[in-house]
Write a protein that holds these residues in place. Structure first.
Motif, mmCIF file in Angstrom:
data_model
loop_
_atom_site.group_PDB
_atom_site.id
_atom_site.type_symbol
_atom_site.label_atom_id
_atom_site.label_comp_id
_atom_site.label_asym_id
_atom_site.label_seq_id
_atom_site.Cartn_x
_atom_site.Cartn_y
_atom_site.Cartn_z
ATOM 1 N N SER A 1 0.845 -1.185 0.000
ATOM 2 C CA SER A 1 0.000 0.000 0.000
ATOM 3 C C SER A 1 0.884 1.240 0.000
ATOM 4 O O SER A 1 2.030 1.213 0.467
ATOM 5 N N LEU A 2 0.352 2.327 -0.522
ATOM 6 C CA LEU A 2 1.065 3.601 -0.575
ATOM 7 C C LEU A 2 0.523 4.498 0.533
ATOM 8 O O LEU A 2 -0.663 4.823 0.548
ATOM 9 N N ILE A 3 1.415 4.870 1.459
ATOM 10 C CA ILE A 3 1.021 5.724 2.581
ATOM 11 C C ILE A 3 1.287 7.167 2.182
ATOM 12 O O ILE A 3 2.425 7.537 1.878
ATOM 13 N N ILE A 4 0.223 7.974 2.143
ATOM 14 C CA ILE A 4 0.307 9.367 1.701
ATOM 15 C C ILE A 4 0.154 10.257 2.922
ATOM 16 O O ILE A 4 -0.823 10.151 3.677
ATOM 17 N N VAL A 5 1.122 11.154 3.125
ATOM 18 C CA VAL A 5 1.142 12.008 4.316
ATOM 19 C C VAL A 5 1.087 13.467 3.892
ATOM 20 O O VAL A 5 1.880 13.906 3.056
ATOM 21 N N GLU A 6 0.113 14.193 4.455
ATOM 22 C CA GLU A 6 0.079 15.642 4.317
ATOM 23 C C GLU A 6 0.151 16.249 5.710
ATOM 24 O O GLU A 6 0.246 15.531 6.698
ATOM 25 N N SER A 7 0.125 17.552 5.804
ATOM 26 C CA SER A 7 0.427 18.213 7.076
ATOM 27 C C SER A 7 -0.502 17.793 8.207
ATOM 28 O O SER A 7 -0.094 17.776 9.367
ATOM 29 N N ALA A 8 -1.747 17.441 7.898
ATOM 30 C CA ALA A 8 -2.697 17.127 8.973
ATOM 31 C C ALA A 8 -3.500 15.860 8.715
ATOM 32 O O ALA A 8 -4.482 15.620 9.408
ATOM 33 N N GLN A 9 -3.108 15.039 7.724
ATOM 34 C CA GLN A 9 -3.873 13.835 7.450
ATOM 35 C C GLN A 9 -2.978 12.768 6.838
ATOM 36 O O GLN A 9 -1.926 13.055 6.265
ATOM 37 N N ILE A 10 -3.426 11.509 7.010
ATOM 38 C CA ILE A 10 -2.733 10.356 6.443
ATOM 39 C C ILE A 10 -3.754 9.533 5.675
ATOM 40 O O ILE A 10 -4.859 9.258 6.181
ATOM 41 N N ASN A 11 -3.399 9.139 4.442
ATOM 42 C CA ASN A 11 -4.249 8.272 3.629
ATOM 43 C C ASN A 11 -3.420 7.102 3.116
ATOM 44 O O ASN A 11 -2.193 7.170 3.054
ATOM 45 N N ARG A 12 -4.110 6.044 2.742
ATOM 46 C CA ARG A 12 -3.453 4.900 2.118
ATOM 47 C C ARG A 12 -4.074 4.639 0.741
ATOM 48 O O ARG A 12 -5.306 4.657 0.602
ATOM 49 N N ARG A 13 -3.230 4.406 -0.233
ATOM 50 C CA ARG A 13 -3.698 3.893 -1.524
ATOM 51 C C ARG A 13 -3.419 2.400 -1.523
ATOM 52 O O ARG A 13 -2.279 1.956 -1.506
ATOM 53 N N LEU A 14 -4.495 1.616 -1.492
ATOM 54 C CA LEU A 14 -4.359 0.171 -1.460
ATOM 55 C C LEU A 14 -3.925 -0.357 -2.815
ATOM 56 O O LEU A 14 -4.044 0.335 -3.838
#
Length: 922
Positions: free
Chosen positions: A308-321
């Motif tokens: 999975s791709l862990i995407i980090v921005e200043s105030a949130q975290i998302n994953r691209r499965l």
């Protein structure tokens, strides 16, 4: 009064404990007790381990959080502050299969800009610091680095920790084992010589041939085992421009490259086997399709173990499965129930501390000050808070006024420096910069040199800590060109704000403030014009609020220091005035107080020639008369204490003999010692009465001190001996017995030298309850002890001779010994004494006996005690034979002889029906 003071001291003690505890948990008290989660603020990195735990760098790179698969916060690691105000920041991290965390920890200057050193640091699975694996120092002679050092991409593979070191002209890969006991320095694995005029940005991989690195000019190269580098991105003819700068470069588990293109607002995947195929994994459109908003400003990414791709921005975290789905945003860490309970507890402690402060104020101003206190103390208690409050109010007004003026001056200084950017950056040359290929080119270096000459040649503290940046304005977009952050790249688009639009559209200077991962900033921006007057760029100067606060703190400390000096001065003047006015009374009071304490030699000396001086003379006369009377009383008391020991009075809880009354008594549990000289009456017949007295006094003078040495009480003399009590440990009493027996041998040696026959004595020792008190009648009182234990100890002393013992003790003594192994004694069994119904369990202490006797008793102890056991169970034949063997080895053993005769009689004639296993001794 005493209760109030005790309560105040207790409150102060509790406040100290509460303050210490709250200080150690000051991070927790910043969170409200009803908060069950902690929002992210300033994320910069996130990775995942094989158990799907999430590790995130948060809070402007100051903190690392560990979250489990449910998003529950497990622990937090907070960066430290250097000894000179430097700040630590976490720039990268990796985790191994055992849960050990490896981080790149960077030490910056107090302003958070220049890099001082870097470390590869390991933390244990519970978040506790383990050790440092590698340290990179940056001296002044090296190329200066800003916010980001030379260490890159710490990673863990196959039991080894790998990391890259940017050595300017080459890129080095190091490795070190992950083993817990390993302390060896990292070893060089591979060194890559960089192409000419290329500088490393990021790198990934650990096997030669599968190592990729990006450059500051926007290329991605593949490094082969022979040291050769091959361009992978961008290739000629590829559908990308030089503005499509690859950032946050990573290799996924299939060896494909994943990077972020901020110019295209896209996360791209590139397979080196098909370098002309660029796959867009995440962009605005795909994010919105999954109901996710991405800003693409400070975005980073990493690859999870599940691809999975862990995407980090200043105030949130998302994953691209792996299937392309983007998970909902994670914006906060949930607290565990125990953590939440701890927060509630911390706040409860804080509330209790506030209540304790209020209670302390109440004790001081409503209890103590209404009592009788020295005038000076009352003045201090009242005036100190008044002065302190007044000074605090004054300092607050001064500080706020100064802070406002200082902030205005800061903005004025920043505006002036920003406008000066037009002189430092040539607008025509700025226009000639077209892509990241110009990084560290001639124009770039000239800009950097001019800026440094202005900002970095002044060593004054208030001229340090400035952050400088140059931006290019082109086709309505503002691009980063040069700034004090090696993590930022040329032609990275800068977000539009009302302030920078005011500069590029209207040509006006603007000021403002913003907050990013490095702190809170004040800034000023001004336009850069080319030779034709067209706005082609923006020059920014900014300063971290931490630096401004440092100056404010300096001023505040000065204000507080001066106010403290003034307060102390006023207080000293007040105290001095009070001291002078009350000096005579104070002298009189102190002298009278000394006299009241019993210091009868104290003399009142007052030379003021007034009423107080006359009163002092009268006190001296009174004290002299009292002193004479007390001397007589004390002499009488000291004489009396030789008849009635002070310990006796203490047991009765009496301070002096004057307090003793008929019938005073107390029950105690003590050791009772009876000491008597054997054959004294035969000896005394050969002595005159005077010689008898001299002998007894000399004898008691020699052996009595052993009683006092071991905290015993000499209760009474018995003519040829004495009775002593030991209120403390039983060991003390028995040790006194042993030492007196040893002293007897020395005493007899002295007697033999002058022709006197040797003497002997017996000691009986028992421990039990007794009643100690005053008996007699009103006109004649005497301290005495009433107890069956006294009679018992007396009988023991009488039985010492027939049993061949010098010291006889009961089982109550043995059972209460704290260190029985320190003494030598043997079990004599159950002894039936005439006049006592119950048999006594006695022991023969031979530790103080002469060496010959002690050695024989110690040698036959086991056999003797076994024979006693045979006797007690009626095995008279076995007992007789055993006692016979004891006698053959020690013919002087009276106890063994007595037992032998009784065994022989019982074996020959049998026992009576009343026999109970005891030995009768008369």
């Amino acid at each position: 009064m005493k209760k109030s003071i005790a309560a105040l001291l207790l409150v102060l003690l509790l406040l100290g404990a509460a303050g210490t505890y709250l200080g150690a948990n000051r991070d927790s008290i910043e969170l409200w007790p009803w908060n069950k989660s902690m929002p992210f603020d300033g994320l910069s990195k996130a990775i995942s381990d094989s158990q799907n735990n999430l590790f995130v760098i948060d809070n402007a790179k100051k903190t690392i959080h560990k979250l489990d698969s449910q998003g529950i916060l497990q622990f937090s690691i907070t960066s430290e502050v250097g000894k000179n105000g430097e700040v630590y920041r976490f720039n990268d991290m990796a985790v191994d299969d055992q849960g050990y965390l490896y981080t790149i920890r960077t030490l910056l200057d107090p302003y958070g800009i220049a890099v001082k050193s870097e470390q590869i640091v390991r933390y244990k699975p519970d978040g506790e610091f383990d050790r440092s694996l590698f340290t990179q120092e940056y001296s002044d002679s090296q190329t200066k680095r800003y916010r980001l050092g030379s260490l890159r991409n710490v990673q863990v593979h196959e039991g080894m920790v790998y990391f890259f070191n940017d050595e300017v002209k080459k890129l080095a890969l190091y490795q070190t084992p992950t083993g817990n006991g390993t302390t060896a320095d990292p070893q060089l694995v591979y060194s890559i010589k960089l192409p000419d005029n290329k500088y490393v940005s990021e790198a990934d991989g650990y096997k030669p041939g599968d190592i990729y690195y990006s450059t500051r000019s926007g290329e991605i190269y593949r490094a082969y085992s022979d040291g050769r580098s091959e361009l992978v991105y961008p290739l000629p003819g590829i559908d990308r421009t030089r503005r499509n700068f690859p950032e946050s470069l990573h290799l996924d588990n299939q060896g494909r490259l994943i990077f972020i293109d901020f110019n295209s607002r896209m996360i791209t995947r590139l397979d080196p086997k098909q370098p002309y195929v660029l796959e867009g994994l995440v962009d605005d459109e795909k994010a919105k399709a999954n109901h996710v908003e991405l800003a693409f400003d400070t975005t980073t990414s990493s690859i999870g173990p599940d691809d999975s791709l862990i995407i980090v921005e200043s105030a949130q975290i998302n994953r691209r499965l792996p299937d392309g789905t983007i998970t909902p945003s994670i914006t906060e860490a949930e607290f565990s129930q125990s953590t939440h309970n701890h927060e509630v507890f911390i706040w409860a402690i804080a509330v209790v501390a506030i209540l304790l402060v209020l209670y302390a104020i109440k004790l001081i101003f409503f209890n103590l000050l209404q009592r009788r206190l020295p005038l000076m103390v009352k003045q201090i208690f009242i005036l100190i808070p008044v002065i302190a409050f007044s000074m605090i109010l004054l300092s607050t007004v001064i500080y706020n006024s100064f802070s406002q003026k200082m902030e205005e001056e800061t903005f004025s200084e920043l505006i002036l420096l920003a406008k000066n950017g037009q002189n430092l950056v040539d607008g025509d040359k700025l226009e000639s910069l077209t892509s990241p290929l110009d990084y560290k080119g001639t124009i770039y270096q000239s800009f950097r040199k001019k800026i440094q000459s202005v900002f970095e040649n002044n060593a004054r503290d208030d001229n340090q800590g400035f952050y400088k940046a140059v931006y290019k304005y082109e086709n309505g977009v503002i691009y980063r060109i040069l700034e004090d952050d090696d993590g930022m790249h040329m032609f990275n688009p800068f977000q539009q704000t009302p302030e920078n639009q005011q500069v590029v559209l209207e040509g006006k200077t603007a000021t403002g403030q913003w907050q990013d991962f490095s702190g809170e900033w004040r800034y000023a921006i001004a336009p850069i014009l080319n030779s034709s007057g067209k706005i082609v760029g923006v020059f920014e100067t900014s300063k971290n609020l931490d630096g401004i606060l440092k100056h404010r703190q300096t001023v505040l400390n000065s204000i507080i220091r001066n106010i403290a000096f003034i307060s102390v001065g006023l207080l000293l003047v007040l105290v001095l005035m009070t001291y002078v006015l009350l000096s005579s009374i104070r002298k009189l009071r102190n002298s009278v107080g000394e006299i009241a304490k019993g210091n009868w030699d104290a003399v009142v000396k007052i030379n003021t020639r007034d009423e107080v001086s006359d009163l002092g003379d009268s006190v001296n006369t009174m004290a002299a008369r009292i002193r004479d009377y007390i001397t007589k009383v004390e002499n009488f008391s000291q004489s009396y204490y030789r008849f009635v020991p002070q310990q006796f009075l203490r047991f009765l809880n009496k301070e002096s003999i004057l307090d003793v009354e008929l019938g005073d008594q107390v029950e105690q549990h003590m050791s009772i010692l009876i000491f008597n000289i054997r054959g004294f009456f035969q000896l005394s017949k050969r002595l005159s009465p005077e010689e008898n007295f001299n002998f007894v006094n000399s004898f008691l003078k020699r052996f009595g001190p052993y009683i006092r040495k071991h905290e015993g009480l000499m209760n009474k003399y018995l003519g040829a001996g004495f009775m002593a009590l030991f209120p403390n440990q039983t060991d003390d009493a028995l040790l006194a017995c042993v030492e007196m027996r040893k002293e007897l041998d020395i005493y007899n040696e002295h007697r033999s030298k002058v022709g006197y026959p040797p003497i002997d004595f017996g000691i009986g020792l028992h421990k039990g309850p007794l009643r100690l008190g005053i008996i007699g009648e009103e006109k004649r009182l005497e301290g005495n002890v009433i107890s069956d234990g006294v009679n018992l100890a007396t009988m023991l002393e009488k039985m010492t001779e027939p049993l061949g013992a010098s010291i006889l003790i009961t089982d109550s003594v043995v059972q209460t010994l704290e260190k029985p192994s320190d003494f030598q004694y043997r079990n004599l069994g159950l002894i039936q004494v005439e006049g006592i119904r119950e048999p006594l369990h006695l022991f023969d202490v031979y530790q103080g006996d002469p060496d010959t006797i002690r050695t024989l008793k110690e040698k036959t102890k086991t056999l003797f005690e076994q024979a006693v056991t045979y006797y007690q169970v009626g095995r008279f034949y076995d007992a007789r034979e055993a006692f016979l063997m004891v006698i053959k080895q020690n013919r002087q053993d009276k106890a063994a002889q007595l037992y032998f005769y009784m065994c022989d009689e019982y074996f020959q004639q049998g026992t009576t029906g009343e026999w109970n296993g005891t030995l009768s001794v008369s």
